[in-house]
Motif scaffolding. Structure first.
Motif, mmCIF file in Angstrom:
data_model
loop_
_atom_site.group_PDB
_atom_site.id
_atom_site.type_symbol
_atom_site.label_atom_id
_atom_site.label_comp_id
_atom_site.label_asym_id
_atom_site.label_seq_id
_atom_site.Cartn_x
_atom_site.Cartn_y
_atom_site.Cartn_z
ATOM 1 N N PRO A 366 0.832 -1.223 0.000
ATOM 2 C CA PRO A 366 0.000 0.000 0.000
ATOM 3 C C PRO A 366 0.856 1.258 0.000
ATOM 4 O O PRO A 366 2.056 1.231 0.283
ATOM 5 N N ASP A 367 0.213 2.376 -0.277
ATOM 6 C CA ASP A 367 0.914 3.660 -0.397
ATOM 7 C C ASP A 367 0.863 4.451 0.899
ATOM 8 O O ASP A 367 0.320 5.561 0.962
ATOM 9 N N ASP A 368 1.386 3.871 1.967
ATOM 10 C CA ASP A 368 1.561 4.620 3.207
ATOM 11 C C ASP A 368 2.719 3.988 3.961
ATOM 12 O O ASP A 368 3.031 2.805 3.790
ATOM 13 N N LEU A 369 3.369 4.780 4.804
ATOM 14 C CA LEU A 369 4.614 4.340 5.423
ATOM 15 C C LEU A 369 4.411 3.107 6.291
ATOM 16 O O LEU A 369 5.199 2.156 6.247
ATOM 17 N N GLU A 370 3.352 3.104 7.080
ATOM 18 C CA GLU A 370 3.088 1.951 7.932
ATOM 19 C C GLU A 370 2.831 0.707 7.087
ATOM 20 O O GLU A 370 3.345 -0.380 7.376
ATOM 21 N N GLY A 371 2.049 0.864 6.023
ATOM 22 C CA GLY A 371 1.750 -0.272 5.149
ATOM 23 C C GLY A 371 2.980 -0.789 4.439
ATOM 24 O O GLY A 371 3.144 -2.000 4.259
#
Length: 939
Positions: A366-371
């Motif tokens: 996914p396009d987020d740092l945590e993901g």
């Protein structure tokens, strides 16, 4: 820093490292002499021998005062030769090296440095010395004193060889025993005796396939002695196997090595069904592979012999059956006859306390740092127990894109891929083999050009991934733009989020809409010439082995599960095409059917093939329920969709056995009809499992549910792409009753969302002793090199045919070495045999594409397709991969090319262990040699 300075520094550090290795070598290396004594390695003796070889050669030697002296350039050449031998010895794991093997290395060094004439003189000198030793000038001792105080005579060694060679008339028993005795010494242990016999047999494997069988028999004896103690004969082996097996299972469960449920089996009953005679089915490489990697151990102690391993795997896959013993025996029969083998994770882990049985995992990042970091963590957990990984990185925003949370700019995909690369190296699949992952990116992603350069050996190393695979995920619209010599627009996925999930005409419409927005300045974009980007892909593929070329639209338009999601990538080896999303990690359990064992009298026994496929599908389906899932998303997805990937191996063996050339219409037709029947049996078997166990959870709405079979989806692909851009034979050539199959699907459904995926089978093909997957023969005689050593491979079918024509002799072996394992230029080989035994690089790669296209029309997933090209040009690669697209292929795998420098040759004495070319002249990903490298993560 200039390139010249960098080159000088590299040379300096390389020489420094080699100097340190040489010093260590000369401090620790020992030489086993022919009389059994052990002395310190002395490089000056190598130097003196080389000086004599040069002095004995009249050409190029200066004369001073009536005496011959070596020129300064020749002395420098000798320095390099000694360094070559030192380096080769330093790379060997053992510290004690027989004198004959050191002399082999001297020969190889001379040949490597193109000193062919001097090497020939050195060989003749060795031959003369050997003859002198044989006629009594140097008499060999005939009795040794072993470490345990017992004596070992030449006669006893001959008897041991004779036991293994009772059905091998071509084996020279005295020659093998004599060679073994020369490599032994007073104080040798039992393991030293086993090793000496094995090396003696290995050194003769190039002369006849029977020496391969002899080596396998000797190794089997060593395994049996280590696991069971001394076994006298076949009757004794049967009794020992039956006695050992229940005790092994009970001990291993108590030690925590095996699943506690293994004790619930009637191990006595299962032990009665063990068949020691099936150990004779192994060739040497297969048995050595099992010994080195697959047989269970407790530390260094070997616990299993091969038949115990097969029964342990069978039990591990039958734990959940109502009639455990019955199905364990059924599974064992198929495994032990080498009719079917599951992939490496299942061989490693079935029946163990941690049964991670799945081969491949596909994820979407996914396009987020945590993901992103969750995805990297998932990679590590999935790889821990031997899984291969395919990551879809397309959703991650491109470099320069705005980050809403910080109002900064993104660094793009590449920096994260560096972390993925290092994670794969750090988590080396439970310490058993190197981790392996492939990253996929769609060609419209704005980071695509940097992505293509990830495997380059120059540039900023912080933006390079030297240990990871990459693949381009290519939509049909891009290929149309290449054909039309049009422009191509690159976007950040944060601006065009729906493109990731679209394919076919829907993708084309959305993409063109975004292009219009970009033209008005509404979203960021960059425009390139489609043909230039395609050319860069192919250039990088040639130079670095990456990115692999895979096609998005065929994978999705022909996807049986298109109602349940989108295929965003393939797996590590490009044969698995399953849906992924943020909430699902796709999982596939793989295994392959050995085609050649189902040949009877040159024709397929389809009843036997159908039975094997039915049992194999049951084993793969069981593995879904038994698998240890280290990531919850993987467990949920696998239980819901229940995909498996049944494949095949040994297709080249079938062609050799039946006298068919790979590069021919007959071979293409064989691939077509065989795969049709194979897939028909697999789909039928899934309906039988559904009748017994119920259909898979997401069946409703699938193409199976709609009565659409994989062959029917070619019409769908033609409609989406344009009929003029899909050119593939769509006829049926096998006697399959599709009406009956559709009736069963309507009545019972399918147990598995996907059934067939043709994997590369690198390692399990070695175990089965057949050619990998559907690949053509690499060479007829060569050395296969992997992490556990070098193994001579000789095409037994070629030897059979040459013997029939009276052409198999020492001269033929020498000719095969000279011509790099090819018969094409050996004049006395009949023309029809030259056609049948063309090597992979002598076969027009378009034939491989044509055969793959015929297979693909029946297969519901994809296939690992390696292409072999001799020094390709850009136009040739453009034509070849364009043909793959037009023929409707879903994916391709490695591109292997022959380097201009070719491969090393050795003049070695007949029987020299390394006297045939090692496959180092082949470019392939990760540089791991011909044996398939990272594809072992699948097989």
């Amino acid at each position: 820093m200039s390139a010249a300075v960098t080159s000088l520094r590299c040379k300096f550090y390389r020489r420094k490292i080699m100097s340190e290795q040489t010093m260590e070598l000369r401090r620790t290396a020992l030489v086993l002499k022919r009389d059994g004594s052990v002395v310190r390695y002395d490089a000056s003796k190598i130097r003196r021998a080389l000086e004599c070889a040069f002095l004995n050669d009249e050409n190029g030697v200066a004369w001073v005062g009536g005496q011959s002296v070596l020129a300064q350039s020749q002395m420098a050449q000798i320095d390099e030769l000694v360094e070559h031998v030192d380096s080769a010895l330093a790379a060997r794991p053992e510290k004690s090296v027989p004198i004959e093997e050191i002399q082999d290395l001297v020969e190889q060094a001379l040949m490597h440095h193109s000193e062919h004439r001097i090497a020939r003189g050195y060989v003749l000198y060795r031959a003369a010395r050997k003859a002198a030793r044989t006629d009594g000038t140097h008499r060999q001792r005939v009795t040794l004193r072993l470490a345990d105080g017992a004596s070992l005579s030449l006669h006893e060694l001959e008897a041991r060889v004779a036991d293994c060679a009772s059905k091998l008339p071509m084996v020279d028993i005295k020659r093998v025993a004599g060679a073994a005795l020369r490599d032994l010494f007073d104080g040798a242990g039992a393991a030293d005796v086993d090793r000496a016999l094995l090396l003696a047999a290995r050194s003769l494997m190039e002369t006849d396939p029977e020496y391969d069988q002899l080596a396998a028999g000797l190794l089997l004896g060593s395994i049996q002695r280590e696991v069971l103690g001394e076994v006298q004969d076949q009757r004794g082996a049967r009794a020992a196997y039956r006695d050992h097996f229940p005790r092994y299972i009970a001990w291993a469960v108590d030690a925590g090595l095996l699943d506690a449920r293994m004790k619930q089996f009637d191990c006595g009953r299962l032990a009665q069904r063990l068949c020691p005679e099936r150990d004779g089915l192994f060739r040497y490489l297969g048995l050595q592979t099992l010994h080195d990697r697959y047989l269970q151990r407790d530390g260094e102690r070997l616990l299993e012999h091969p038949q115990a391993m097969f029964m342990r795997i069978a039990m591990g896959l039958a734990i959940g059956e109502a009639d455990r013993e019955f199905w364990a025996i059924e599974f064992y029969q198929v495994l032990s006859r080498l009719e079917f083998l599951p992939s490496t994770p299942t061989l490693f882990n079935a029946g163990t306390a941690r049964p991670q049985l799945a081969s491949c995992f596909l994820t979407t990042v996914p396009d987020d740092l945590e993901g992103i970091y969750d995805a990297i963590k998932e990679n590590a957990l999935l790889a821990k127990y031997s899984g291969g990984l395919g990551n879809d990185w397309t959703p991650v925003r491109a470099m320069g894109s705005r980050i809403k949370g910080t109002n900064g700019k993104s660094q793009g995909v590449v920096p994260f891929l560096k972390v993925v690369n290092d994670t794969a190296v750090a988590v080396n699949q439970g310490g058993k083999r190197q981790g392996a992952v492939c990253a996929y990116l769609e060609t419209w992603h704005m980071d695509i050009e940097q992505f293509l350069e990830l495997r380059k050996n120059v540039g900023d190393d912080r933006r390079r991934t030297h240990d990871m695979n990459t693949a381009g995920w290519i939509p049909d619209l891009f290929m149309k733009r290449v054909l039309g010599n049009s422009n191509w627009t690159l976007f950040s996925p944060s601006d065009v989020p729906d493109l990731h999930d679209l394919y076919g005409k829907a993708f084309d419409e959305a993409y063109q809409r975004y292009e219009r927005l970009a033209a008005r300045g509404a979203i960021d974009s960059r425009t390139v010439a489609a043909k230039d980007l395609w050319r860069k892909m192919l250039t990088m593929l040639y130079e670095t082995g990456h990115p692999w070329i895979t096609f998005k639209d065929p994978c999705n338009v022909r996807n049986p599960q298109q109602h349940a999601g989108v295929v965003h990538s393939s797996n590590l080896c490009t044969e698995v095409t399953l849906n992924t999303c943020a909430d699902e990690v796709a999982v596939c359990n793989l295994g392959s059917v050995n085609l050649v064992v189902h040949l009877v009298g040159g024709k397929y026994d389809f009843n036997c093939l159908r039975r094997t496929i039915s049992v194999a599908m049951r084993m793969l389906d069981n593995s879904i329920d038994l698998n240890l899932y280290t990531v919850d998303k993987a467990g949920r997805a696998n239980q819901l969709h229940r995909p498996v990937g049944l494949g095949m191996m040994g297709f080249q063996d079938v062609l050799h056995a039946t006298g068919i050339a790979y590069g021919s219409p007959t071979a293409v037709a064989e691939a077509d009809s065989l795969t049709e029947m194979f897939c028909y049996f697999a789909y039928w078997a899934s309906t039988e499992l559904a009748e017994e166990r119920g259909r898979y959870g997401s069946y409703a709405g699938s193409l199976w549910d709609k009565g659409v079979l994989p062959r029917d989806t070619l019409d769908w692909l033609a409609a989406e792409r344009g009929a003029d851009l899909l050119d593939v034979d769509r006829e049926s050539y096998a006697a399959c009753n599709y009406g009956a199959l559709l009736d069963r699907i309507r009545a019972f459904g399918m147990r598995n969302s996907n059934c067939v995926a043709i994997a590369p089978t690198a390692t399990i093909a070695n175990i089965a002793g057949v050619s990998p997957s559907n690949e053509p023969a690499f060479q007829q005689l060569y050395v296969k090199s992997n992490l556990f050593g070098e193994f001579t491979e000789l095409n037994q079918y070629l030897v059979r045919d040459l013997k029939y024509h009276g052409l198999w002799d020492a001269a033929m072996v020498a000719d095969l070495k000279h011509y790099d394992g090819s018969v094409a230029n050996i004049e006395r080989v009949p023309k029809h045999l030259k056609e049948i035994y063309r090597t992979a690089f002598e076969t027009d790669p378009r034939w491989l594409v044509e055969a793959a296209a015929r297979r693909q029309k029946w297969v519901d997933q994809a296939q690992s397709l390696t292409l072999y090209v001799v020094q390709p040009s850009g136009s040739q690669l453009d034509e070849l991969y364009g043909l793959a697209w037009r023929r409707g292929l879903k994916t391709t795998y490695y591109l292997r090319v022959v380097q201009a420098s070719g491969v090393d040759k050795s003049t070695g004495r007949a029987g020299g262990l390394n006297a045939v070319p090692v496959t180092q002249g082949i470019q392939c990903a990760l540089g791991r040699g011909e044996d398939g490298g990272p594809c072992e993560a699948c097989q």
